[in-house]
Motif scaffolding. Structure first.
Motif, mmCIF file in Angstrom:
data_model
loop_
_atom_site.group_PDB
_atom_site.id
_atom_site.type_symbol
_atom_site.label_atom_id
_atom_site.label_comp_id
_atom_site.label_asym_id
_atom_site.label_seq_id
_atom_site.Cartn_x
_atom_site.Cartn_y
_atom_site.Cartn_z
ATOM 1 N N PHE A 67 48.444 -0.486 11.121
ATOM 2 C CA PHE A 67 49.894 -0.580 11.003
ATOM 3 C C PHE A 67 50.263 -1.705 10.050
ATOM 4 C CE2 PHE A 67 49.715 1.491 15.247
ATOM 5 C CZ PHE A 67 50.494 2.592 14.934
ATOM 6 N N ASN A 68 51.300 -1.475 9.290
ATOM 7 C CA ASN A 68 51.766 -2.485 8.349
ATOM 8 C C ASN A 68 53.282 -2.661 8.477
ATOM 9 O OD1 ASN A 68 52.429 -4.112 6.224
ATOM 10 N ND2 ASN A 68 51.375 -2.909 4.669
ATOM 11 N N GLY A 88 54.109 5.749 5.402
ATOM 12 C CA GLY A 88 52.684 5.479 5.310
ATOM 13 C C GLY A 88 52.252 5.388 3.870
ATOM 14 N N ARG A 89 51.022 4.899 3.660
ATOM 15 C CA ARG A 89 50.563 4.715 2.297
ATOM 16 C C ARG A 89 49.046 4.842 2.251
ATOM 17 N NH1 ARG A 89 52.431 -0.814 -0.355
ATOM 18 N NH2 ARG A 89 51.041 -1.425 1.327
ATOM 19 N N TYR A 90 48.586 5.522 1.221
ATOM 20 C CA TYR A 90 47.147 5.598 0.997
ATOM 21 C C TYR A 90 46.810 4.706 -0.191
ATOM 22 C CZ TYR A 90 42.790 7.240 -1.020
ATOM 23 O OH TYR A 90 41.543 7.278 -1.585
ATOM 24 N N HIS A 91 45.814 3.841 -0.018
ATOM 25 C CA HIS A 91 45.454 2.905 -1.073
ATOM 26 C C HIS A 91 44.296 3.444 -1.898
ATOM 27 C CE1 HIS A 91 47.925 -0.406 0.567
ATOM 28 N NE2 HIS A 91 47.740 0.261 1.668
ATOM 29 N N ILE A 92 44.573 3.719 -3.155
ATOM 30 C CA ILE A 92 43.568 4.296 -4.045
ATOM 31 C C ILE A 92 42.371 3.351 -4.224
ATOM 32 C CG2 ILE A 92 43.156 4.898 -6.474
ATOM 33 C CD1 ILE A 92 45.931 6.251 -6.422
ATOM 34 N N ASN A 94 53.570 2.752 8.785
ATOM 35 C CA ASN A 94 54.733 1.973 9.201
ATOM 36 C C ASN A 94 54.912 2.083 10.726
ATOM 37 O OD1 ASN A 94 57.306 0.930 9.580
ATOM 38 N ND2 ASN A 94 58.030 1.697 7.606
ATOM 39 N N PRO A 95 54.869 0.974 11.442
ATOM 40 C CA PRO A 95 54.994 1.049 12.909
ATOM 41 C C PRO A 95 56.344 1.594 13.363
ATOM 42 C CG PRO A 95 55.056 -1.239 12.161
ATOM 43 C CD PRO A 95 54.682 -0.411 10.977
ATOM 44 N N LYS A 96 57.329 1.556 12.474
ATOM 45 C CA LYS A 96 58.661 2.063 12.835
ATOM 46 C C LYS A 96 58.660 3.578 13.062
ATOM 47 C CE LYS A 96 61.553 -1.512 10.901
ATOM 48 N NZ LYS A 96 60.647 -2.146 9.919
ATOM 49 N N ILE A 97 57.651 4.245 12.478
ATOM 50 C CA ILE A 97 57.537 5.695 12.692
ATOM 51 C C ILE A 97 57.502 6.006 14.180
ATOM 52 C CG2 ILE A 97 55.953 7.670 12.437
ATOM 53 C CD1 ILE A 97 57.363 7.062 9.897
ATOM 54 N N MET A 114 51.157 1.473 20.451
ATOM 55 C CA MET A 114 49.845 1.868 19.925
ATOM 56 C C MET A 114 49.258 0.730 19.093
ATOM 57 S SD MET A 114 48.840 5.088 17.455
ATOM 58 C CE MET A 114 49.036 6.388 18.663
ATOM 59 N N THR A 115 47.986 0.431 19.311
ATOM 60 C CA THR A 115 47.334 -0.661 18.578
ATOM 61 C C THR A 115 46.688 -0.120 17.298
ATOM 62 O OG1 THR A 115 45.220 -0.308 19.673
ATOM 63 C CG2 THR A 115 46.757 -1.803 20.758
ATOM 64 N N ASP A 116 46.265 -1.046 16.446
ATOM 65 C CA ASP A 116 45.553 -0.651 15.222
ATOM 66 C C ASP A 116 44.299 0.150 15.554
ATOM 67 O OD1 ASP A 116 47.357 -1.755 13.526
ATOM 68 O OD2 ASP A 116 46.187 -3.529 13.038
ATOM 69 N N LYS A 117 43.644 -0.256 16.628
ATOM 70 C CA LYS A 117 42.405 0.403 17.029
ATOM 71 C C LYS A 117 42.668 1.855 17.439
ATOM 72 C CE LYS A 117 38.172 -0.901 19.347
ATOM 73 N NZ LYS A 117 37.541 -1.695 20.389
ATOM 74 N N GLU A 118 43.768 2.032 18.179
ATOM 75 C CA GLU A 118 44.132 3.385 18.613
ATOM 76 C C GLU A 118 44.541 4.247 17.420
ATOM 77 O OE1 GLU A 118 45.775 2.487 23.128
ATOM 78 O OE2 GLU A 118 47.037 2.049 21.397
#
Ligand SMILES: [Zn+2]
Ligand SMILES: [Zn+2]
Length: 145
Positions: A28-29, A37-41, A49-52, A1-5
């Motif tokens: 993805f990071n 995953g992470r939400y940036h305030i 995380n692409p490993k997911i 899966m790409t960032d766009k997807e």
């Protein structure tokens, strides 16, 4: 899966589960190590995380995306969006998000099993099974995954 997807997926989940638009970036990071995953305030972006996907499943990814979107929508609505708040728990339940982002598997841990008594040994480093034996029964150790 790409960032766009991923971006499109997050937008879609946001609309269908939260009935609100996701107007920021999702990507993805590779550098995320201990979290899914992470939400940036500050930026309101979400990184995943692409490993997911590599180590878990698409379903797991959906759960993580929903989890991060709870942070996102609560924060933008003026809530703290922290894990221990009632608002967060209620929203997470409502959309079926995962409570915790599953941590990526630690590939560095090696598992050895005693062929005699079944005792399991977890080691960070490879061990020489010709030299080291089970400390309980002196049986031969076998590498398992
Ligand atoms: Zn969280
Ligand atoms: Zn043993």
């Amino acid at each position: 899966m790409t960032d766009k997807e991923l971006q499109l997926l997050v937008e879609k989940i946001s609309l269908s589960y939260f009935a609100k638009k996701f107007n920021h970036k999702a990507y993805f990071n590779n550098r995320l190590k201990t979290t899914g995953g992470r939400y940036h305030i500050q930026s309101h972006n979400i990184d995943i995380n692409p490993k997911i996907l590599e180590e878990h499943s698409y379903q797991t990814l959906l759960g993580v995306v929903k989890h991060e979107l709870c942070h996102y929508h609560l924060h933008l609505a003026g809530y703290s969006g922290k894990h221990n708040t009632v608002a967060f728990k209620q929203m997470l339940n409502a959309v079926g998000g995962s409570r915790y982002a599953p941590a990526p598997k630690n590939k560095n841990v090696l598992k050895y099993v005693c062929s005699n008594c079944g005792q399991i040994y977890l080691r960070k480093r490879r061990i020489n099974t010709n030299r080291y034996v089970c400390s309980k029964c002196h049986g031969k150790l076998i590498k398992r995954g």
